[in-house]
Motif scaffolding. Structure first.
Motif, PDB file in Angstrom:
ATOM      1  N   LYS A 110       0.809  -1.222   0.000  1.00  0.00           N
ATOM      2  CA  LYS A 110       0.000   0.000   0.000  1.00  0.00           C
ATOM      3  C   LYS A 110       0.842   1.271   0.000  1.00  0.00           C
ATOM      4  N   SER A 111       1.784   1.355  -0.923  1.00  0.00           N
ATOM      5  CA  SER A 111       2.703   2.498  -0.950  1.00  0.00           C
ATOM      6  C   SER A 111       1.969   3.815  -1.202  1.00  0.00           C
ATOM      7  N   ARG A 112       0.856   3.766  -1.946  1.00  0.00           N
ATOM      8  CA  ARG A 112       0.119   5.007  -2.224  1.00  0.00           C
ATOM      9  C   ARG A 112      -0.681   5.500  -1.019  1.00  0.00           C
ATOM     10  N   LEU A 113      -0.740   4.691   0.042  1.00  0.00           N
ATOM     11  CA  LEU A 113      -1.416   5.113   1.273  1.00  0.00           C
ATOM     12  C   LEU A 113      -0.428   5.620   2.320  1.00  0.00           C
ATOM     13  N   ARG A 114       0.842   5.671   1.980  1.00  0.00           N
ATOM     14  CA  ARG A 114       1.828   6.082   2.974  1.00  0.00           C
ATOM     15  C   ARG A 114       1.502   7.485   3.484  1.00  0.00           C
TER      16      ARG A 114
ATOM     17  N   ASP B 278      -7.475  -5.921   0.756  1.00  0.00           N
ATOM     18  CA  ASP B 278      -7.658  -4.516   1.149  1.00  0.00           C
ATOM     19  C   ASP B 278      -9.117  -4.092   1.021  1.00  0.00           C
ATOM     20  N   LEU B 279      -9.993  -4.837   1.712  1.00  0.00           N
ATOM     21  CA  LEU B 279     -11.435  -4.575   1.649  1.00  0.00           C
ATOM     22  C   LEU B 279     -11.946  -4.305   3.067  1.00  0.00           C
ATOM     23  N   PRO B 280     -11.584  -3.161   3.660  1.00  0.00           N
ATOM     24  CA  PRO B 280     -11.895  -2.928   5.072  1.00  0.00           C
ATOM     25  C   PRO B 280     -13.362  -2.652   5.361  1.00  0.00           C
ATOM     26  N   ALA B 281     -14.175  -2.448   4.327  1.00  0.00           N
ATOM     27  CA  ALA B 281     -15.615  -2.232   4.525  1.00  0.00           C
ATOM     28  C   ALA B 281     -16.422  -3.466   4.120  1.00  0.00           C
ATOM     29  N   LEU B 282     -15.755  -4.597   3.947  1.00  0.00           N
ATOM     30  CA  LEU B 282     -16.427  -5.818   3.503  1.00  0.00           C
ATOM     31  C   LEU B 282     -17.412  -6.317   4.553  1.00  0.00           C
ATOM     32  N   HIS B 283     -18.604  -6.702   4.086  1.00  0.00           N
ATOM     33  CA  HIS B 283     -19.608  -7.327   4.952  1.00  0.00           C
ATOM     34  C   HIS B 283     -19.706  -8.808   4.608  1.00  0.00           C
ATOM     35  N   PRO B 284     -19.763  -9.678   5.601  1.00  0.00           N
ATOM     36  CA  PRO B 284     -19.876 -11.113   5.318  1.00  0.00           C
ATOM     37  C   PRO B 284     -21.065 -11.457   4.426  1.00  0.00           C
ATOM     38  N   ALA B 285     -22.190 -10.769   4.605  1.00  0.00           N
ATOM     39  CA  ALA B 285     -23.380 -11.074   3.807  1.00  0.00           C
ATOM     40  C   ALA B 285     -23.142 -10.794   2.323  1.00  0.00           C
ATOM     41  N   ASP B 286     -22.381  -9.733   2.021  1.00  0.00           N
ATOM     42  CA  ASP B 286     -22.088  -9.438   0.616  1.00  0.00           C
ATOM     43  C   ASP B 286     -21.213 -10.525   0.013  1.00  0.00           C
TER      44      ASP B 286
ATOM     45  N   VAL C 263      -8.875  -0.693  -1.434  1.00  0.00           N
ATOM     46  CA  VAL C 263      -8.285   0.566  -0.975  1.00  0.00           C
ATOM     47  C   VAL C 263      -6.817   0.627  -1.390  1.00  0.00           C
ATOM     48  N   ASP C 264      -6.545   1.486  -2.356  1.00  0.00           N
ATOM     49  CA  ASP C 264      -5.173   1.719  -2.815  1.00  0.00           C
ATOM     50  C   ASP C 264      -4.719   3.155  -2.581  1.00  0.00           C
ATOM     51  N   THR C 265      -5.666   4.086  -2.540  1.00  0.00           N
ATOM     52  CA  THR C 265      -5.334   5.506  -2.445  1.00  0.00           C
ATOM     53  C   THR C 265      -6.117   6.153  -1.305  1.00  0.00           C
ATOM     54  N   ALA C 266      -5.756   7.398  -0.997  1.00  0.00           N
ATOM     55  CA  ALA C 266      -6.470   8.134   0.044  1.00  0.00           C
ATOM     56  C   ALA C 266      -7.940   8.330  -0.323  1.00  0.00           C
ATOM     57  N   ASP C 267      -8.228   8.558  -1.610  1.00  0.00           N
ATOM     58  CA  ASP C 267      -9.621   8.692  -2.032  1.00  0.00           C
ATOM     59  C   ASP C 267     -10.395   7.391  -1.808  1.00  0.00           C
ATOM     60  N   ASP C 268      -9.757   6.261  -2.121  1.00  0.00           N
ATOM     61  CA  ASP C 268     -10.396   4.961  -1.864  1.00  0.00           C
ATOM     62  C   ASP C 268     -10.691   4.804  -0.376  1.00  0.00           C
ATOM     63  N   LEU C 269      -9.751   5.216   0.444  1.00  0.00           N
ATOM     64  CA  LEU C 269      -9.918   5.073   1.886  1.00  0.00           C
ATOM     65  C   LEU C 269     -11.077   5.928   2.382  1.00  0.00           C
ATOM     66  N   ARG C 270     -11.226   7.125   1.832  1.00  0.00           N
ATOM     67  CA  ARG C 270     -12.355   7.974   2.218  1.00  0.00           C
ATOM     68  C   ARG C 270     -13.683   7.320   1.823  1.00  0.00           C
ATOM     69  N   GLU C 271     -13.714   6.713   0.652  1.00  0.00           N
ATOM     70  CA  GLU C 271     -14.940   6.048   0.228  1.00  0.00           C
ATOM     71  C   GLU C 271     -15.249   4.844   1.108  1.00  0.00           C
ATOM     72  N   ALA C 272     -14.226   4.082   1.457  1.00  0.00           N
ATOM     73  CA  ALA C 272     -14.431   2.942   2.356  1.00  0.00           C
ATOM     74  C   ALA C 272     -14.895   3.412   3.728  1.00  0.00           C
ATOM     75  N   THR C 273     -14.360   4.532   4.186  1.00  0.00           N
ATOM     76  CA  THR C 273     -14.774   5.092   5.474  1.00  0.00           C
ATOM     77  C   THR C 273     -16.252   5.441   5.458  1.00  0.00           C
ATOM     78  N   ALA C 274     -16.719   6.003   4.336  1.00  0.00           N
ATOM     79  CA  ALA C 274     -18.142   6.345   4.212  1.00  0.00           C
ATOM     80  C   ALA C 274     -19.022   5.099   4.238  1.00  0.00           C
ATOM     81  N   LEU C 275     -18.501   3.968   3.751  1.00  0.00           N
ATOM     82  CA  LEU C 275     -19.253   2.717   3.779  1.00  0.00           C
ATOM     83  C   LEU C 275     -19.272   2.101   5.166  1.00  0.00           C
ATOM     84  N   GLY C 276     -18.242   2.389   5.952  1.00  0.00           N
ATOM     85  CA  GLY C 276     -18.123   1.833   7.300  1.00  0.00           C
ATOM     86  C   GLY C 276     -16.932   0.906   7.415  1.00  0.00           C
ATOM     87  N   LEU C 277     -15.872   1.386   8.029  1.00  0.00           N
ATOM     88  CA  LEU C 277     -14.647   0.601   8.155  1.00  0.00           C
ATOM     89  C   LEU C 277     -14.778  -0.454   9.247  1.00  0.00           C
TER      90      LEU C 277
END
Length: 221
Positions: free
Chosen positions: A18-22, A114-122, A193-207
Motif C-alpha cells: 500500500k505504498s500510495r497510502l503512505r 484490502d477490503l476494510p468495509a467488507l460485509h460477510p453477507a455481501d 483501498v489503494d489511495t487516500a480517495d479509496d480510503l475515504r470512500e471505504a470510510t463512508a461505507l463503514g470501516l
C-alpha cells in the motif's frame, strides 16, 4: 455442487504494501510503523469479514512476512509462505494449488486483502451468485472493483483453473479469458483501498475496527 468456497488472500510484506497510502495513518508523516499497522489493519478487517461468512469453508493467506504470519497465526488463520516466483498472481496460483490438492472438488476463490468495509453477507451473496453460474456450466466468475476496471474477487468452479489475471485492467482481462462478471450490489466487496480517495470512500461505507483504529491518532505524552 458445493455451496461453499475455499479462499486465498495474499498479503504483501507490510513495509512494501500500500505504498500510495503512505502517510494516511499519521497525517502525512509516513512513519514506517504507522504505515505497517494500517496495511495490517486492512488485511485483518478483510480476513475477519471472510471468517464470519458462512459461505467460506477454508481461508488460506499467502505471505512471507513474519509479522503477518505471527499475528494471523494467533487467531488460527493458515498462512502459507510465498513461493519462488514473486508477485500477486503467482501467490494466488500457489494458494489455489494448495487448496485444490486438499480438495480437488472445491470451488476456489481469490480475494484481495484490502477490503476494510467488507460485509460477510455481501461475500455470501457473491459466492452464491457464482455457484449458480457454475451450476449452469460457467467455469469462472469475478467481481469488478468500484471503478469497474480492476478485480476484487475471482472464483473458479470445481475442475477449472483459477487463472488469476490481477493487476491494472484486470476486469477486462478476466472477462476476456472467459470469466463472467457478477453484477450484485456489494459496495464493501467492490471497494478495495489503494489511495487516500479509496480510503475515504471505504470510510463512508463503514470501516472495520482494525482499520478504524489504525487511523485514530495516538495521543502524545
Amino acid at each position: 455442487m458445493t455451496s461453499t468456497v475455499d479462499l486465498v488472500i495474499p498479503v504483501k510484506p507490510l513495509a512494501k504494501a500500500k505504498s500510495r497510502l503512505r502517510g494516511a495513518a499519521d497525517g502525512g508523516i509516513g512513519e514506517p510503523r504507522a504505515h505497517a499497522r494500517l496495511a495490517m489493519a486492512l488485511a485483518r478487517d478483510t480476513i475477519e469479514a471472510v471468517r464470519a461468512a458462512p459461505s467460506v469453508r477454508h481461508l488460506l493467506v499467502v505471505s512471507s512476512d513474519p509479522v503477518v504470519a505471527a499475528e494471523l497465526g494467533v487467531f488460527g488463520v493458515d498462512v502459507l509462505p510465498d513461493g519462488p516466483v514473486p508477485g500477486l498472481n503467482p501467490a494466488y496460483e500457489r494458494g489455489a494449488g494448495f487448496l485444490r490438492a486438499r480438495d480437488p472438488d472445491a470451488v476456489v476463490g481469490a480475494l484481495q486483502a484490502d477490503l476494510p468495509a467488507l460485509h460477510p453477507a455481501d461475500l455470501d451473496d457473491a459466492v452464491a451468485a457464482a455457484i449458480a453460474l457454475f451450476a449452469a456450466g460457467a467455469a469462472r466468475a469475478f467481481v469488478a472493483d468500484a471503478e469497474g476496471t480492476g478485480t476484487t474477487f475471482l472464483l473458479a468452479a470445481p475442475g477449472s483453473a483459477l487463472d488469476p489475471r490481477f493487476g491494472v485492467g484486470s476486469a477486462r482481462r478476466h472477462e476476456a479469458s472467459g470469466a463472467l462478471p457478477l453484477a450484485g450490489d456489494w459496495p464493501g466487496l467492490r471497494r478495495d483501498v489503494d489511495t487516500a480517495d479509496d480510503l475515504r470512500e471505504a470510510t463512508a461505507l463503514g470501516l472495520g475496527p482494525h482499520t478504524s483504529g489504525a487511523l485514530t491518532p495516538t495521543p502524545r505524552c
